[in-house]
Enzyme design. Structure first.
Site, PDB file in Angstrom:
ATOM      1  N   GLU A   1      -4.691  66.192  37.611  1.00  0.00           N
ATOM      2  CA  GLU A   1      -4.888  66.973  36.385  1.00  0.00           C
ATOM      3  C   GLU A   1      -5.664  66.158  35.377  1.00  0.00           C
ATOM      4  O   GLU A   1      -5.338  64.994  35.137  1.00  0.00           O
ATOM      5  CB  GLU A   1      -3.524  67.271  35.746  1.00  0.00           C
ATOM      6  CG  GLU A   1      -2.896  68.554  36.175  1.00  0.00           C
ATOM      7  CD  GLU A   1      -1.553  68.707  35.477  1.00  0.00           C
ATOM      8  OE1 GLU A   1      -1.469  69.470  34.503  1.00  0.00           O
ATOM      9  OE2 GLU A   1      -0.588  68.041  35.897  1.00  0.00           O
TER      10      GLU A   1
ATOM     11  N   HIS B   1       1.643  63.020  30.547  1.00  0.00           N
ATOM     12  CA  HIS B   1       1.076  63.296  31.866  1.00  0.00           C
ATOM     13  C   HIS B   1       0.458  62.042  32.481  1.00  0.00           C
ATOM     14  O   HIS B   1      -0.222  61.285  31.800  1.00  0.00           O
ATOM     15  CB  HIS B   1      -0.004  64.381  31.772  1.00  0.00           C
ATOM     16  CG  HIS B   1       0.546  65.753  31.597  1.00  0.00           C
ATOM     17  ND1 HIS B   1       0.749  66.308  30.355  1.00  0.00           N
ATOM     18  CD2 HIS B   1       0.978  66.670  32.508  1.00  0.00           C
ATOM     19  CE1 HIS B   1       1.258  67.529  30.498  1.00  0.00           C
ATOM     20  NE2 HIS B   1       1.418  67.773  31.788  1.00  0.00           N
TER      21      HIS B   1
ATOM     22  N   GLU C   1      10.495  68.812  28.772  1.00  0.00           N
ATOM     23  CA  GLU C   1      10.953  69.148  30.103  1.00  0.00           C
ATOM     24  C   GLU C   1      10.959  67.904  30.989  1.00  0.00           C
ATOM     25  O   GLU C   1       9.983  67.181  31.067  1.00  0.00           O
ATOM     26  CB  GLU C   1       9.999  70.201  30.681  1.00  0.00           C
ATOM     27  CG  GLU C   1      10.387  70.732  32.032  1.00  0.00           C
ATOM     28  CD  GLU C   1       9.191  70.837  32.943  1.00  0.00           C
ATOM     29  OE1 GLU C   1       8.192  71.477  32.570  1.00  0.00           O
ATOM     30  OE2 GLU C   1       9.254  70.235  34.031  1.00  0.00           O
TER      31      GLU C   1
ATOM     32  N   ARG D   1       9.587  60.242  32.805  1.00  0.00           N
ATOM     33  CA  ARG D   1       9.926  61.061  31.633  1.00  0.00           C
ATOM     34  C   ARG D   1      11.367  60.840  31.198  1.00  0.00           C
ATOM     35  O   ARG D   1      11.671  60.815  30.008  1.00  0.00           O
ATOM     36  CB  ARG D   1       9.719  62.545  31.951  1.00  0.00           C
ATOM     37  CG  ARG D   1       8.260  62.928  31.895  1.00  0.00           C
ATOM     38  CD  ARG D   1       8.101  64.417  31.661  1.00  0.00           C
ATOM     39  NE  ARG D   1       6.695  64.761  31.826  1.00  0.00           N
ATOM     40  CZ  ARG D   1       6.221  65.991  31.858  1.00  0.00           C
ATOM     41  NH1 ARG D   1       7.045  67.023  31.727  1.00  0.00           N
ATOM     42  NH2 ARG D   1       4.935  66.219  32.000  1.00  0.00           N
TER      43      ARG D   1
END
Lengths: 518, 518
Positions: B248, B255, B441, B492
């Site tokens: 991505e 990210h 998230e 995360r």
């Protein structure tokens, strides 16, 4: 009252409040009680219109269920094998032990049965075929299930008792590896698998497109685990469990293009043998732990793939490279000849049974071994032992030293990577070691060079260009601890502990130059 | 007698038989005894020709060493910082606590000191600069060490106390994840990372050359962990810790193109909430475990990156998507306005300090937040919550429900992958959940479709071509257990538990579209 049988959909909109019992928890002590089970339909047998038997399976455990009554028999015995069923049944004790099931002391009398997932009527692979030992295949004169058929239908193949055992054991190997090192204060790291340069030599590396440029898949976490150590992570070191990628066009029983590396790297105070000792202790911890925790799984594997228990002591046998070569010279020819004779016998037996593929495979082995024995004793002292030399050495050590687990310490420096520390007293030799199980290498390790000047000098001697890995070289410029480590091929450990003949048996979804699915 | 100081090479050819002491084991109880330490030279201070002080460091611990005598002072205080030294010293108790060191109650009197690895005199990054908090940087009006400078010199940067803490905590997150699931009977699997087809949609996938064809890097172990489950591995399920690759082009704070996935998948009996409950319990086990086992590391991180302890209860707060949207509508505008005001204050302060980069970053945040607040309350019920909505919801839940850890259950079906099970009673909704820490998230999960016909039908509705993943679809044809699972972004969890502002802080060697080194 609810209908006592039928097709049912489980979809998170009904709470049954049922208490579920596991097949392996079914014992005669539960006689008279009613239990709910969810299990696979392992087998069905319709004895008459009003009486049938089904076998339920959960992983390694099976139990027989008696089905009575026309409708119930018709439904239950008409279900395809491998379907998932919910069964309410009464536990009884059978008049005689049910030898076909693992729970031989109990039998169930079905009250209700619901199919919650119906298997296809024609499976691409029958579980009973996939689960047979070679001996049984030969005895029953059945065709063998080919390895590729198994792997193409791996989801069914994984359900055999042997595979249930193998993958539970695989999980335990990783658990034992980690608990041993965490207990010593190591920390777990995760190094990048996408790297900018083909770090360790350049050959055999997968290349990928990384946005507007290229990247490579790491062939090992070697450089990164050393850098983590130079970043003071872990006391005394770091470990990693992760995939390792090798773009080698090898079609052997022990090479894959992707495998799981169990890597460790640690600092030492005086001598790299401090690290080797930890590695040896680690292996012994794994072996003892498997024997202790996986008795049932070991038997499940053994039933299909017979093997002899691994011989290992409370400490590892450590041989120098020189001693290993001496052992091979002294005992290799005689023990090799014995092995050859045994193999020739096997080949003959296979031919007589008309098992052509097996006979062909064995013929190849026999001829290879004949060729190999002509070269034993090996020639020079500083020549790398071939894979066949190693395998024969394994047989020699097993016989002469009574162990299947040993270490070869001190290798010819020319055979090891540029970052390997030379032996300070004999610079043609390296402070490097390999660890063997049953004559096959499972770990390669060494003391690493922590002096940046020496690293630059030795890389130049070996013709290695350090420019692309300058970050790695630099990491020793800011104060560097003496350190050593090793990388363990996880699937090899599983394969060799269990005496399996192919590494694809200990990899869930193996990868090789021709296999990329499933 | 040996020379009491000098340069020394450690190279596995001398066994000293020394007993080594760790810096953090130095306590006043050892007063009067002599100890050997191997540590980094954290600091040196030459008070006079005959008196100097050095600080030794091991990970999070430091101790002061008094050096006396002209030659010894000249040698020891002349060594570059970050060098590795072996020190023989007598333990004494200082007249007043040494507040600059973690071992404030002891001081060492050096007898011998050997440098075993000399650092470069000029380091590309000073540890004291890398270890300063933003507040200290502002107070001392020093330039901040830019994130890229840190990452370019990661081996030095990793030595800061905060990083020593972060990576020990990272290791512990993985250990806690595994011990919780192994304790429940799960088994660990290793699924292939090189796969034949761009499995889950096709976008954002790295492509590589695989011998004469192409392969792709797995974007998650999703399909494989389900296949393992259909192969009856694990009771009740399987887990995997491994790299996950996403091509991505995202340049956000959260990210990366490669991260560590903590994945689990398990069967359930009636309802997917059985799985969600395990996931929730898993997180609480991780949080409580970190607080219990990593007190020192948490403080080390906090000293450089201040954060508030994560608020979590003994069970997770579970909101439906609908309830979450309601909460956001009710409290979002007011709490959002407060956050905006606080941010504006920060921006002003940064401008006054002349910290232009920080002020610029904050100005961007402020303007983004202003824009965002115009859209709160959110419009439709079945629209995906934006990342900013989620972050604001985190603030709302923290204030109104007093927890930083919560679950959103039941998502609009259109937002989830084709293999997600629809809610049987309201087919526009899916039996899917996300797990949040501090409004971000960390896990996405769901009940999966285990009925092959339904899978084919829903894939067709979503326009997904199943041909390339026929093995996956087939695996539900041979009897399939109802199951659910989830994938956790490991970095995360570390970032959000510690309230860090960027995921690159919780990845040892992070990868993003522009960073592929070191």
């Amino acid at each position: 009252m609810e209908h006592p049988f039928g097709q049912l959909t489980i979809n998170s909109n009904t709470k049954t409040e049922r208490t579920w019992t596991d097949v392996d928890a079914l014992t005669p002590a539960l006689s008279g009680s009613s239990v709910w089970l969810r299990a696979r339909l392992h087998n069905t047998r319709k004895q008459s219109a009003k009486l049938g038997f089904i076998e339920l399976r959960q992983r390694l455990s099976t139990v027989q269920v008696v089905v009575q009554g026309k409708d119930l028999v018709s439904f239950a015995c008409g279900l395809p094998k491998e379907s998932i069923v919910d069964v309410l049944a009464e536990v009884t004790t059978p008049p005689a032990p049910i030898t076909s099931c693992t729970q031989s002391g109990v039998e169930l009398q079905v009250t209700r049965i619901y199919c919650i997932s119906k298997a296809a009527t024609r499976l691409p692979l029958q579980l009973e075929d996939a689960g047979r030992s070679d001996a049984e295949v030969a005895r029953l004169k059945l065709p063998r299930v080919e390895p590729d058929t198994r792997l193409d239908n791996r989801v069914i193949d994984l359900r055999t008792s042997a595979n249930q055992g193998i993958f539970r054991i695989q999980s335990e190997v990783c658990a034992l590896f980690r608990e041993f090192l965490l207990g010593k204060g190591f920390i777990e790291i995760h190094s990048p698998k996408m790297i900018a340069t083909a770090s360790e030599g350049g050959a055999d590396v997968f290349k990928l497109t990384y946005f507007q440029r290229h990247a490579y898949l790491a062939q090992s976490p070697q450089l990164y685990k050393q850098m983590a150590l130079m970043g003071d992570l872990g006391r005394p070191g770091v470990f990693e469990i992760g995939p390792v990628f090798r773009s080698e066009k090898s079609f052997t029983h022990r090479h894959m293009t992707e495998f799981t590396g169990l890597d460790m790297e640690m600092t030492f105070k005086d001598d790299y043998h401090e690290v080797l000792e930890v590695l040896e202790g680690l292996f012994i911890h794994i072996f003892a732990g498997l024997n202790e925790r996986c008795a049932k799984e070991l038997e499940a594997v053994r039933a299909q793939y017979p093997f002899e228990d691994l011989k290992f002591g409370r400490t590892a046998l450590r041989l120098t490279y020189y001693e290993a070569v001496q052992l091979l010279r002294e005992h290799g020819p005689a023990i090799g000849a014995e092995r050859l004779a045994a193999l020739e016998q096997q080949q003959k037996a296979a031919e007589e049974l008309g098992s052509s593929q097996e006979a062909k495979d064995l013929a190849k082995l026999v001829s290879d071994m004949r060729e190999h024995l002509k070269t034993v004793p090996v020639h020079g002292d500083e020549e790398d032992l071939s894979t066949r030399d190693e395998k024969l050495l394994g047989a020699v050590v097993s016989r002469v030293k009574d162990t299947d687990f040993y270490v070869i310490d001190k290798f010819p420096a020319a055979l090891r990577p540029f970052y390997t520390m030379p032996d300070p007293d004999q610079p043609n030799w390296a402070n490097a070691y390999d660890i063997f199980i049953r004559g096959e290498e499972v770990t390669s390790g060494a003391q690493r060079i922590h002096d940046p000047e020496m690293l630059v000098k030795l890389a130049a001697q070996k013709g290695v260009d350090l420019t692309p890995i300058q970050d790695y070289v630099n990491s020793f410029n800011y104060g560097a601890f003496p350190h050593a480590g090793g990388g363990i091929g996880m699937e090899r450990v599983v394969m060799l502990f269990l005496g399996l003949d192919n590494i694809r048996k200990s990899s869930m979804f193996p990868r090789d130059p021709t296999r990329l699915t499933p």
